[in-house]
Design a protein around this motif. Structure first.
Motif, mmCIF file in Angstrom:
data_model
loop_
_atom_site.group_PDB
_atom_site.id
_atom_site.type_symbol
_atom_site.label_atom_id
_atom_site.label_comp_id
_atom_site.label_asym_id
_atom_site.label_seq_id
_atom_site.Cartn_x
_atom_site.Cartn_y
_atom_site.Cartn_z
ATOM 1 N N CYS A 1 0.801 -1.228 0.000
ATOM 2 C CA CYS A 1 0.000 0.000 0.000
ATOM 3 C C CYS A 1 0.834 1.280 0.000
ATOM 4 N N LEU A 2 2.136 1.154 0.160
ATOM 5 C CA LEU A 2 2.985 2.332 0.340
ATOM 6 C C LEU A 2 2.975 3.264 -0.869
ATOM 7 N N ILE A 3 2.699 2.716 -2.055
ATOM 8 C CA ILE A 3 2.700 3.533 -3.256
ATOM 9 C C ILE A 3 1.626 4.619 -3.225
ATOM 10 N N LYS A 4 0.581 4.406 -2.429
ATOM 11 C CA LYS A 4 -0.506 5.374 -2.297
ATOM 12 C C LYS A 4 -0.813 5.645 -0.829
ATOM 13 N N GLN A 5 0.207 5.727 0.002
ATOM 14 C CA GLN A 5 -0.010 5.826 1.449
ATOM 15 C C GLN A 5 -0.685 7.125 1.867
ATOM 16 N N THR A 6 -0.545 8.200 1.107
ATOM 17 C CA THR A 6 -1.177 9.465 1.490
ATOM 18 C C THR A 6 -2.694 9.433 1.296
ATOM 19 N N GLU A 7 -3.171 8.559 0.404
ATOM 20 C CA GLU A 7 -4.615 8.466 0.140
ATOM 21 C C GLU A 7 -5.282 7.319 0.887
ATOM 22 N N ILE A 8 -4.492 6.499 1.603
ATOM 23 C CA ILE A 8 -5.026 5.276 2.212
ATOM 24 C C ILE A 8 -4.928 5.309 3.736
ATOM 25 N N GLN A 9 -5.964 4.825 4.373
ATOM 26 C CA GLN A 9 -5.944 4.533 5.808
ATOM 27 C C GLN A 9 -6.014 3.023 5.984
ATOM 28 N N VAL B 1 -3.359 1.693 -7.807
ATOM 29 C CA VAL B 1 -3.246 3.026 -8.409
ATOM 30 C C VAL B 1 -4.481 3.340 -9.252
ATOM 31 N N LYS B 2 -4.945 2.342 -10.022
ATOM 32 C CA LYS B 2 -6.132 2.521 -10.861
ATOM 33 C C LYS B 2 -7.374 2.770 -10.013
ATOM 34 N N VAL B 3 -7.523 2.037 -8.913
ATOM 35 C CA VAL B 3 -8.685 2.201 -8.035
ATOM 36 C C VAL B 3 -8.692 3.585 -7.402
ATOM 37 N N ILE B 4 -7.554 3.999 -6.854
ATOM 38 C CA ILE B 4 -7.468 5.317 -6.209
ATOM 39 C C ILE B 4 -7.751 6.421 -7.215
ATOM 40 N N THR B 5 -7.186 6.305 -8.409
ATOM 41 C CA THR B 5 -7.404 7.319 -9.449
ATOM 42 C C THR B 5 -8.878 7.405 -9.837
ATOM 43 N N THR B 6 -9.521 6.240 -9.985
ATOM 44 C CA THR B 6 -10.941 6.207 -10.351
ATOM 45 C C THR B 6 -11.802 6.826 -9.263
ATOM 46 N N LEU B 7 -11.533 6.481 -8.010
ATOM 47 C CA LEU B 7 -12.301 7.038 -6.900
ATOM 48 C C LEU B 7 -12.109 8.549 -6.813
ATOM 49 N N GLN B 8 -10.885 9.016 -7.012
ATOM 50 C CA GLN B 8 -10.620 10.463 -6.977
ATOM 51 C C GLN B 8 -11.375 11.191 -8.079
ATOM 52 N N ASP B 9 -11.486 10.574 -9.249
ATOM 53 C CA ASP B 9 -12.240 11.188 -10.353
ATOM 54 C C ASP B 9 -13.702 11.364 -9.980
ATOM 55 N N PHE B 10 -14.306 10.348 -9.360
ATOM 56 C CA PHE B 10 -15.709 10.443 -8.951
ATOM 57 C C PHE B 10 -15.889 11.463 -7.836
ATOM 58 N N GLN C 1 -3.873 -11.382 2.664
ATOM 59 C CA GLN C 1 -4.009 -10.904 1.299
ATOM 60 C C GLN C 1 -3.045 -9.750 1.030
ATOM 61 N N THR C 2 -2.751 -9.527 -0.231
ATOM 62 C CA THR C 2 -1.935 -8.381 -0.638
ATOM 63 C C THR C 2 -2.640 -7.648 -1.773
ATOM 64 N N LEU C 3 -2.173 -6.440 -2.051
ATOM 65 C CA LEU C 3 -2.760 -5.620 -3.099
ATOM 66 C C LEU C 3 -1.828 -5.549 -4.299
ATOM 67 N N ASP C 4 -2.405 -5.623 -5.474
ATOM 68 C CA ASP C 4 -1.639 -5.406 -6.694
ATOM 69 C C ASP C 4 -1.454 -3.897 -6.859
ATOM 70 N N GLN C 5 -0.222 -3.444 -6.983
ATOM 71 C CA GLN C 5 0.050 -2.008 -6.958
ATOM 72 C C GLN C 5 -0.524 -1.273 -8.161
ATOM 73 N N SER C 6 -0.456 -1.862 -9.334
ATOM 74 C CA SER C 6 -1.040 -1.200 -10.502
ATOM 75 C C SER C 6 -2.562 -1.114 -10.368
ATOM 76 N N GLY C 7 -3.163 -2.164 -9.813
ATOM 77 C CA GLY C 7 -4.602 -2.143 -9.567
ATOM 78 C C GLY C 7 -4.980 -1.119 -8.523
ATOM 79 N N ASP D 1 0.509 8.330 9.815
ATOM 80 C CA ASP D 1 -0.580 8.940 9.049
ATOM 81 C C ASP D 1 -1.394 7.920 8.256
ATOM 82 N N MET D 2 -0.865 6.698 8.136
ATOM 83 C CA MET D 2 -1.550 5.694 7.323
ATOM 84 C C MET D 2 -2.201 4.608 8.163
#
Length: 316
Positions: free
Chosen positions: A24-32, A92-101, A84-90, A57-58
């Motif tokens: 999750c570190l790749i998007k740690q500022t947007e994730i709790q 990034v795509k999820v965070i970007t999509t949510l931010q757009d909405f 479980q683990t998260l796919d980093q490219s996935g 902060d995370m």
């Protein structure tokens, strides 16, 4: 305000949570990352304390699953298992999509992603929904075709809007150890969905032993759904049919587990669960009774049950 809350119930599991944090570190500022520490081991408690110092902060810690939603800082909510683990490219795509909405203030109740099951083989085992849902386009239930039982929306693929869960008062954290846990109750309040054809979660495929070990939790979950789910209040015919088919699928996994065991006690539990559905939610019972699998599961015929049992063993 965070974009996404990842809720990770730990309970009795002694697991290495470092891998899920690192993913999750790749998007740690947007994730709790919200860890539920109900009766965990001392070693896991030490790991979480160390991680919280490194990423204050995370990472947050909650001691009880009863008030998990009160600690959620994200506009969207995802439940995960600590293995479980998260796919980093996935991710990034999820965070970007949510931010757009969020940016255009558009309503989005549920985001659905693909799931990758870890295997020893080189070939990836991925559950996809691209033949069912439009990709990267908001849609509603009435726009869907027929959903097959193999395409049921499982909890691992779901990212819910936090307010949707709060309105439903869902306690999703209690369902994480049921192998075929279903997001049935919060789905009732879902109106707008979007699907991303990328893997977000990498997990292990549940085995038969895991299912039988967790059958008690599964019965608790199914009974909670039976008690709370009122399909007569669902206006969308497509959503009503989807939820009914999902319910039959998850109920079937439980009842098949009893059939596989084959003992007198297990078959009695199967009958009791079917009777519980009939007495406590007759409308849902009538919907389920129309399906072929339900007719088989409700049967008292030993020949039918033995045939089902043999087919299950042959397909292992």
């Amino acid at each position: 305000m965070k974009v996404l809350t990842l809720c990770i119930p730990c309970y009795h599991d002694t697991v290495n949570v470092h891998s899920i944090v690192e993913s999750c570190l790749i998007k740690q500022t947007e994730i709790q990352m919200l860890f539920v520490t109900n009766q965990i081991s001392e070693s896991l408690q030490e790991d979480l304390c160390l991680l919280k110092k490194h990423y204050p902060d995370m990472i947050d810690v909650c001691e009880s699953s009863d008030n998990t939603m009160c600690y959620a800082k994200g506009l969207y909510f995802k439940l995960m298992h600590p293995c479980q683990t998260l796919d980093q490219s996935g991710l990034v795509k999820v965070i970007t999509t949510l931010q757009d909405f969020i940016r255009i203030q558009a309503n989005l109740d549920l985001l659905v992603c693909d799931i990758e099951y870890r295997t020893k083989k080189k070939k990836k085992d991925i559950v996809e929904y691209k033949n069912l849902f439009p990709v990267d386009t908001p849609f509603e239930w009435h726009q869907l075709g027929r959903i097959k039982s193999s395409q049921c929306i499982v909890l691992e693929s779901c990212v819910f809007k936090t307010n949707t869960l709060k309105e439903n008062r869902s306690t999703l954290t209690n369902t994480i150890y049921m192998s075929y846990a279903s997001p049935l109750l919060p789905m009732v309040n879902v109106k707008t969905l979007v699907y991303i054809d990328q893997v977000l979660v990498k997990t292990n495929r549940p085995c038969d032993k895991d299912m039988f070990d967790q059958v008690a939790m599964g019965v608790v979950l199914i009974k909670a759904v039976i008690d709370k789910l009122d399909i007569s209040e669902i206006k969308s015919r497509k959503l009503k049919k989807t939820i009914t088919e999902h319910f039959v699928s998850y109920l079937s996994h439980l009842l098949f587990t009893y059939i596989q065991d084959g003992s007198v006690e297990s078959l009695q539990c199967k009958e009791e669960l079917w009777y519980y559905l009939k007495v406590n939610n007759y409308i849902l019972y009538k919907q389920c009774k129309r399906t072929l699998v339900a007719k088989v599961l409700a049967s008292d015929n030993e020949v039918v049950l033995n045939t089902v049992k043999k087919r299950l063993e042959r397909n292992k």
